[in-house]
Write an enzyme that holds these catalytic residues in place. Sequence first.
Site, PDB file in Angstrom:
ATOM      1  N   ASP A 147      23.660   6.671 -14.585  1.00 59.14           N
ATOM      2  CA  ASP A 147      23.535   5.603 -13.613  1.00 59.14           C
ATOM      3  C   ASP A 147      25.205   4.745 -14.383  1.00 59.14           C
ATOM      4  OD1 ASP A 147      22.722   3.183 -12.445  1.00 59.14           O
ATOM      5  OD2 ASP A 147      22.136   2.417 -13.945  1.00 59.14           O
ATOM      6  N   CYS A 201       6.141   9.450   2.977  1.00 52.72           N
ATOM      7  CA  CYS A 201       6.211   7.892   3.538  1.00 52.72           C
ATOM      8  C   CYS A 201       5.387   7.809   4.332  1.00 52.72           C
ATOM      9  CB  CYS A 201       7.514   6.904   3.378  1.00 52.72           C
ATOM     10  SG  CYS A 201       7.611   6.658   1.639  1.00 52.72           S
ATOM     11  N   CYS A 204       3.317   4.722   5.788  1.00 51.36           N
ATOM     12  CA  CYS A 204       3.296   2.662   5.392  1.00 51.36           C
ATOM     13  C   CYS A 204       4.558   2.337   4.684  1.00 51.36           C
ATOM     14  CB  CYS A 204       3.408   3.790   3.719  1.00 51.36           C
ATOM     15  SG  CYS A 204       2.677   2.162   2.708  1.00 51.36           S
ATOM     16  N   CYS A 207       6.148  -1.817   0.702  1.00 53.07           N
ATOM     17  CA  CYS A 207       6.797  -1.895  -0.025  1.00 53.07           C
ATOM     18  C   CYS A 207       8.242  -3.491   1.260  1.00 53.07           C
ATOM     19  CB  CYS A 207       8.414  -1.168   0.163  1.00 53.07           C
ATOM     20  SG  CYS A 207       8.563   0.373   1.106  1.00 53.07           S
ATOM     21  N   CYS A 227      18.009  -8.687  -2.175  1.00 52.78           N
ATOM     22  CA  CYS A 227      17.396  -8.146  -3.374  1.00 52.78           C
ATOM     23  C   CYS A 227      17.326  -9.341  -4.260  1.00 52.78           C
ATOM     24  CB  CYS A 227      17.880  -7.031  -2.823  1.00 52.78           C
ATOM     25  SG  CYS A 227      16.918  -5.823  -4.779  1.00 52.78           S
ATOM     26  N   CYS A 254      13.139  -6.999 -10.803  1.00 49.31           N
ATOM     27  CA  CYS A 254      12.533  -7.109  -9.639  1.00 49.31           C
ATOM     28  C   CYS A 254      11.830  -5.549  -9.412  1.00 49.31           C
ATOM     29  CB  CYS A 254      12.919  -7.732  -8.246  1.00 49.31           C
ATOM     30  SG  CYS A 254      11.315  -7.423  -6.852  1.00 49.31           S
ATOM     31  N   CYS A 257       8.393  -3.929  -5.093  1.00 49.70           N
ATOM     32  CA  CYS A 257       7.863  -3.179  -3.836  1.00 49.70           C
ATOM     33  C   CYS A 257       7.518  -1.628  -4.498  1.00 49.70           C
ATOM     34  CB  CYS A 257       9.460  -2.616  -3.532  1.00 49.70           C
ATOM     35  SG  CYS A 257      11.013  -2.371  -3.842  1.00 49.70           S
ATOM     36  N   CYS A 261       3.491   0.186  -4.208  1.00 45.48           N
ATOM     37  CA  CYS A 261       3.867   2.223  -3.980  1.00 45.48           C
ATOM     38  C   CYS A 261       2.293   2.659  -3.864  1.00 45.48           C
ATOM     39  CB  CYS A 261       4.983   1.968  -3.989  1.00 45.48           C
ATOM     40  SG  CYS A 261       4.974   4.124  -4.468  1.00 45.48           S
TER      41      CYS A 261
END
Length: 392
Positions: A147, A201, A204, A207, A227, A254, A257, A261
């Site tokens: 990251d 996915c 669907c 999210c 966001c 957060c 989403c 799922c």
Amino acid sequence: MGVKQEDRDIAMQTAEQLAQAIKEKAHELGFELVGISPVSDPPHEQSFADWLQEGYSGEMAHMARTEQARRHPDTWLPWARSVVSVAMNYYTPFPHEPHQASAPTGWISRYAWGEDYHTILESRLDALFGWIRHTVGDEVQGKVYVDAGPVLEKGFAGLAGIGWIGKNTLLISPKHGSYFFLGELFLSLELLSDSPIRNRCGSCDLCLKACPTDAFVGPYRLDARRCISYLTIELKGGIPTQLRPLIGDHVFGCDICQEVCPYNVNIEASTVPAFQPREGLHGPELIPLLALDDEQFRSQFKGSPIKRSKRRGFLRNVAVALGNLGSAESVSALAKLLSDPEPLIRGHVAWALGQIGTTEARAALHEALDHETDPDVKAEVEQALTADAPSR
């Protein structure tokens, strides 16, 4: 210490056999998911460029500064031939529970409940690289990223078959969901690559519909400026007034989403001690956090991802959450912060008091108006005094 015979045998194996040995070692080091891909332009690099062009990255200027490096990794790692992508599960099975009226609580994203993941993944990837050099030879070049750096991590992880990028722009594994940290080890070795897996996915869109701030412009398209994770972590200044009520009780990140799922239902919890919740981080009581000074903030969140928000950003978020909760019992603690040295905190505290709207809250705002000198904060106080507190 010499090279063991078994390691020497591995070094003599084919690219396919060496790749399998590296995966087995990575699993041994605690990575649940491991995959290998070639060093090439990530499949969604043009979408990333378009995302930047639309301004959806907000204040994350480092994204634009490193655009070309992220899109074309061979320009800055010309020696690299393969990427080993790894993932570590951080999920812990504690629900997002409603706060108690007597002690208002907030929500911190699960990933930040434990210790800082950067150090943990980096040390394990360093160990993996050390094993590879010990096994194959010191001439092997490598570079570890967690990251950080100009890497489109999800793109490489997708190429390596770890998962697919879902409509919420997160990487999803069919067996492990999306609650995991990613890391990469770039190598000068030619290794057999894995194949991507298909997007599952389907139709669907849970999210997309669940996001309270409507941050998704469409499937696979996130406007970070809306966001909640961006607003409570990456944004350094004031949270836009129209978005504050939509943040709810979130004070750092957060998970909404991810929570909705289907691939995150019945997933296994992490057994890594460092990822278990530190005391007070799962559903933290908010009012005591208002009393933290800079030194106390640094001490309480030492070694935690929360530290990156700094006191000013974190208390900004706490104030907004208390305003959204209509926490009358927090008015006294909030009022004290109307004289805090940090204008960002004072402005959001004023907004929160306006949302709470009790007689005590309005009295504190009137008093603040008499001595406030910062024009932006003064505007926040004036606006708070004209606001109608929502009915609760």
